[in-house]
Design a protein around this motif. Structure first.
Motif, PDB file in Angstrom:
ATOM      1  N   UNK A 437      20.017   0.777  -9.452  1.00  0.00           N
ATOM      2  CA  UNK A 437      19.156  -0.366  -9.141  1.00  0.00           C
ATOM      3  C   UNK A 437      20.023  -1.577  -8.846  1.00  0.00           C
ATOM      4  N   UNK A 438      19.796  -2.200  -7.700  1.00  0.00           N
ATOM      5  CA  UNK A 438      20.570  -3.381  -7.334  1.00  0.00           C
ATOM      6  C   UNK A 438      19.911  -4.109  -6.190  1.00  0.00           C
ATOM      7  N   UNK A 439      20.500  -5.230  -5.817  1.00  0.00           N
ATOM      8  CA  UNK A 439      20.051  -5.950  -4.638  1.00  0.00           C
ATOM      9  C   UNK A 439      20.849  -5.416  -3.456  1.00  0.00           C
ATOM     10  N   UNK A 468      15.787  -0.840  -4.905  1.00  0.00           N
ATOM     11  CA  UNK A 468      16.068  -2.233  -4.579  1.00  0.00           C
ATOM     12  C   UNK A 468      15.321  -3.165  -5.513  1.00  0.00           C
ATOM     13  N   UNK A 469      16.067  -4.075  -6.148  1.00  0.00           N
ATOM     14  CA  UNK A 469      15.503  -5.166  -6.942  1.00  0.00           C
ATOM     15  C   UNK A 469      16.216  -6.446  -6.516  1.00  0.00           C
ATOM     16  N   UNK A 513      23.657  -5.201 -12.152  1.00  0.00           N
ATOM     17  CA  UNK A 513      23.916  -6.456 -12.860  1.00  0.00           C
ATOM     18  C   UNK A 513      22.655  -6.822 -13.621  1.00  0.00           C
ATOM     19  N   UNK A 514      22.803  -7.712 -14.589  1.00  0.00           N
ATOM     20  CA  UNK A 514      21.628  -8.195 -15.313  1.00  0.00           C
ATOM     21  C   UNK A 514      20.725  -9.009 -14.401  1.00  0.00           C
ATOM     22  N   UNK A 515      21.294  -9.627 -13.369  1.00  0.00           N
ATOM     23  CA  UNK A 515      20.503 -10.506 -12.493  1.00  0.00           C
ATOM     24  C   UNK A 515      19.402  -9.763 -11.755  1.00  0.00           C
ATOM     25  N   UNK A 516      19.599  -8.484 -11.446  1.00  0.00           N
ATOM     26  CA  UNK A 516      18.570  -7.762 -10.706  1.00  0.00           C
ATOM     27  C   UNK A 516      17.386  -7.394 -11.587  1.00  0.00           C
TER      28      UNK A 516
END
Length: 764
Positions: A437-439, A468-469, A513-516
């Motif tokens: 999971x990521x951008x 996608x997040x 990453x935590x941001x996603x």
């Protein structure tokens, strides 16, 4: 709304309660416009039972202080109406003389709507052209009783076919067909295409056929979806022009006559739309965010040219018209689609919130679909109509179904672009070993690295997929398509993309990453994991909560290296047993270097952060003509970070899209990495890419345990001397670049990432 705060744009598309927080912090400055933007986000998201009331309370408080910005005065009235407080809505409307005309018109009509507790003279007819629209007496919803006065019929030698695709129809179908039968354009064929309704719906279909001799019912054996039914109607039509009608909609008697006008006037116009008015079954038009809720609907096109140059609708359950209109523009140009001028000519029935599209938000599956077809359009139809015709005759988009032309785009027996399972109507669980999971929207290193990691996982025999997040900062100017290099492999089938709404079972979900996860959408998730690992060195409670909500598991935290593990240990986090280092394919980044770029050192950096990063660079970079400073600003944060004077004039700053990361790295000799003191001293993707490209990495001394002799080290005040000395020694510069590239090949290949992820996925 044109004047929209970037954080409001991001929060609406994120569709996340957590995404409101940055805008709420901005509103603490006391700016009434920012407060209004926050109220707008809360009202339009409408994620919690009390959201509308909270937004109304915020605007009421601002009004009591005389601080409601003009842009939000109409919104204030709309939210009061949505909360059911009609007297307040009327009082606010009277007190805001500058409220937008569209808002004023819609509310004035709705406040008098007798079917929605309104009082006074109800003038719904003001929203549509003459002949006057009114509601006839009788049973049923007001929408199903709407009619007009007498109309003047128009004869013409050219025929229009209206296609109504339906499934399990009710009274709504009769309303739609009745409105088509009353069109002023008399040379008219009405095709009702039923998508495999059971026998008990036959009486409604017979009743529709009995409404007018021009109605013909076509019954399909199975339900393949609305757009396959439209394709069957397109094939069966005898009209010169074909248009489409929602089975629960209504068309004004003038719709066909007005909508065909641009087609008759200009041969270059291929298709037209008209304005549609979104209303509830009680004919309420007010919705927060806009005045009269309008959309472009429905489509009318030239039938023979459509079949020859554009093809049929894609055989998806949702979003087919979105792709078809985009395909028309890709094949024939933007001017090929025209909109009929004037007031709305159709009514679109809204029984509740749209599950896939709301103001400022598009469902993730539709976003993925748009990203997929946009890339295909750009390549398949780059040559215009001639190229499209060749493509069609060569097998795409030939269409799958009962006969070759009954479905969606198809090349050599397979889809030419990907479509999410939700849009295809596919159900049932899909199992994967790993979901990353990521951008995936940012072009460059992140997407390229992700491709390599997924390929390395597949090479180990693991079933891997990407999810996608969005990171919130990437939504400030609206949603983006996926990185083209990633999307191309999804379209070809080499990579698999899953959506949050898919039924997915994964042994391991890895968040890049935590941001996603920090601002992940508040949508029901179908993804369930046995284990979740977040690649980060800072424990973010919002990300941990999102992991539990979306995937059903509390996360483990995996740093990129030893320093990150030290920081996480101090935070008492639940740690994964293995680090997940940054990796890349060194061969993809390798560049031909034969010496320094110029007679003075060229130093650069890939800047991803905001104001603090730019100001740190300004403080730490020497201001001298002896160095050539070049910076890549992929987030576009430099202008707002430095204000009207901009960055130092001696810097060359590339904005988003000006140059690729690989091309940028080719320009520089030295890659400067002087992060904040609290950033872990582990190899980061940007530094590794620079090393693989043959740049010399200039790092703080604390990075020496991680990189050894692969980099050079100095303090900020030593940068100029360190770089100048090495630049003057051509052989030493070349040897240092070689050591850096070798370090990446030995210690940060994608196979290492795949090996560690495979081990984590195997743990019960």
């Amino acid at each position: 709304m044109e004047n929209t705060h970037p954080l409001a744009v991001a929060a609406l598309q994120a569709r996340s309660i957590a995404a409101r927080a940055p805008l709420a912090r901005a509103a603490e400055t006391g700016d009434p416009w920012v407060l209004g933007e926050l109220a707008r986000v809360i009202a339009l998201q409408d994620l919690r039972a009390g959201d509308q009331a909270e937004a109304l309370e915020m605007l009421d408080g601002a009004r009591s202080r005389g601080e409601v910005a003009p842009e939000h005065q109409g919104l204030h009235c709309q939210i009061a109406y949505a909360c059911g407080d009609l007297p307040k809505a009327a009082e606010l409307l009277a007190s805001y003389p500058s409220a937008p005309a569209a808002v004023r018109l819609a509310l004035t009509v709705d406040l008098a709507n007798p079917y929605a507790q309104g009082v006074g003279h109800w003038n719904f007819a003001a929203l549509m052209p003459a002949p006057r629209v009114h509601v006839a007496d009788g049973p049923g919803k007001p929408f199903d009783r709407i009619t007009t006065g007498p109309v003047q019929r128009v004869g013409h030698p050219l025929r229009i076919t209206s296609v109504v695709a339906t499934r399990q129809p009710g009274q709504e179908l009769l309303t739609a067909v009745r409105s088509l039968a009353r069109q002023t354009w008399t040379n008219h064929e009405i095709l009702v295409v039923d998508a495999g309704s059971p026998p008990e719906f036959s009486p409604v279909l017979r009743a529709a056929a009995a409404l007018d001799p021009r109605v013909r019912v076509i019954r399909m054996l199975a339900d393949a979806g609305r757009f396959v039914a439209r394709n069957a109607g397109l094939d069966a039509a005898t009209g010169d022009f074909v248009t489409f009608q929602d089975a629960d909609g209504w068309s004004h008697p003038l719709r066909l006559e007005r909508q065909v006008g641009p087609l008759l006037a200009d041969e270059n116009v291929f298709a037209t739309t008209c304005r549609g008015l979104r209303v509830t079954p009680e004919l309420v038009v007010t919705q927060p965010s806009s005045g009269v809720s309008l959309s472009s609907s429905p489509l009318m096109l030239r039938r023979e040219r459509a079949l020859r140059h554009v093809g049929h609708f894609d055989a998806v359950r949702v979003g087919g018209e979105l792709e078809y209109v985009a395909r028309i523009r890709a094949v024939l140009g933007d001017s090929a689609v025209s909109q009929a001028d004037g007031l709305p000519l159709s009514l679109i029935r809204c029984s509740g919130p749209d599950p896939v599209e709301r103001p400022g938000w598009l469902h993730p599956a539709l976003r993925s679909y748009r990203s997929a077809f946009s890339l295909w359009h750009a390549s398949a139809f780059a040559g215009g109509p001639a190229s499209a015709g060749e493509r069609l005759s060569a097998g795409g988009p030939a269409l799958a179904g009962e006969r070759p032309s009954a479905g969606g785009p198809d090349l050599a027996g397979g889809r030419p672009f990907a479509a999410p399972r939700l849009l295809l109507g596919e159900t049932g669980a899909k199992a994967y070993d790993t979901v990353i999971a990521g951008d995936w929207t940012t072009a460059g290193g992140a997407g390229v690295a992700g491709i390599g990691q997924l390929r390395a996982l597949a090479a180990r025999g693991l079933r891997a997929a990407l999810l996608h997040l969005d990171t919130l900062t990437n939504l400030r100017d609206g949603p983006h398509d996926l990185d083209p290099s990633v999307q191309l492999l999804i379209n070809s089938g080499e990579l698999t993309q899953v959506e949050l709404t898919d039924d997915v079972r994964a042994r391991l979900v890895v968040a890049r990453s935590a941001r996603v996860l920090q601002h992940a959408p508040d949508l029901p998730s179908g993804v369930r994991a046995q284990r979740v690992v977040i690649e980060d060195t800072a424990v973010v409670p919002l990300a941990a909560a999102a992991s539990l909500r979306l995937f059903g598991r509390n996360p483990l935290w995996a740093p990129a290296g030893a320093d990150g593990r030290r920081l996480l240990s101090g935070a008492e986090a639940a740690l994964a047993k293995l680090d997940l280092p940054s990796t890349l394919d060194a061969a993809q980044w390798r560049l031909d270097r034969r010496g320094p770029r110029a007679d003075r050192p060229v130093i650069g950096r890939h800047c991803r952060g905001g104001r603090s990063e730019w100001r740190r660079l300004r403080d730490e970079l020497p201001d001298t003509a002896r160095l050539d400073v070049r910076l890549l600003d992929t987030t576009g944060s430099a202008p707002r970070s430095f204000g009207r004077f901009g960055p130092p004039r001696s810097w060359l700053v590339y904005g988003p899209g000006d140059v690729s990361l690989r091309s940028f790295l080719y320009q520089i000799d030295f890659y400067l990495h002087l992060p904040a003191d609290d950033e872990p001293a582990d190899p980061s993707p940007d530094v590794l890419a620079a090393l693989a490209a043959g740049c010399v990495a200039v790092l703080p001394y604390r990075y020496a345990p991680a990189f050894g002799d692969a980099a050079v080290y100095c303090a900020p005040d030593e940068v100029q001397d360190t770089i100048t000395r090495l630049h003057a020694n051509r052989r030493a510069l070349r040897d240092q670049a070689t050591r850096g590239a070798d370090f990446v090949r030995r210690h940060h290949a994608h196979e290492l990432y795949a090996e560690r992820v495979a081990w984590l996925a195997s743990q019960s």
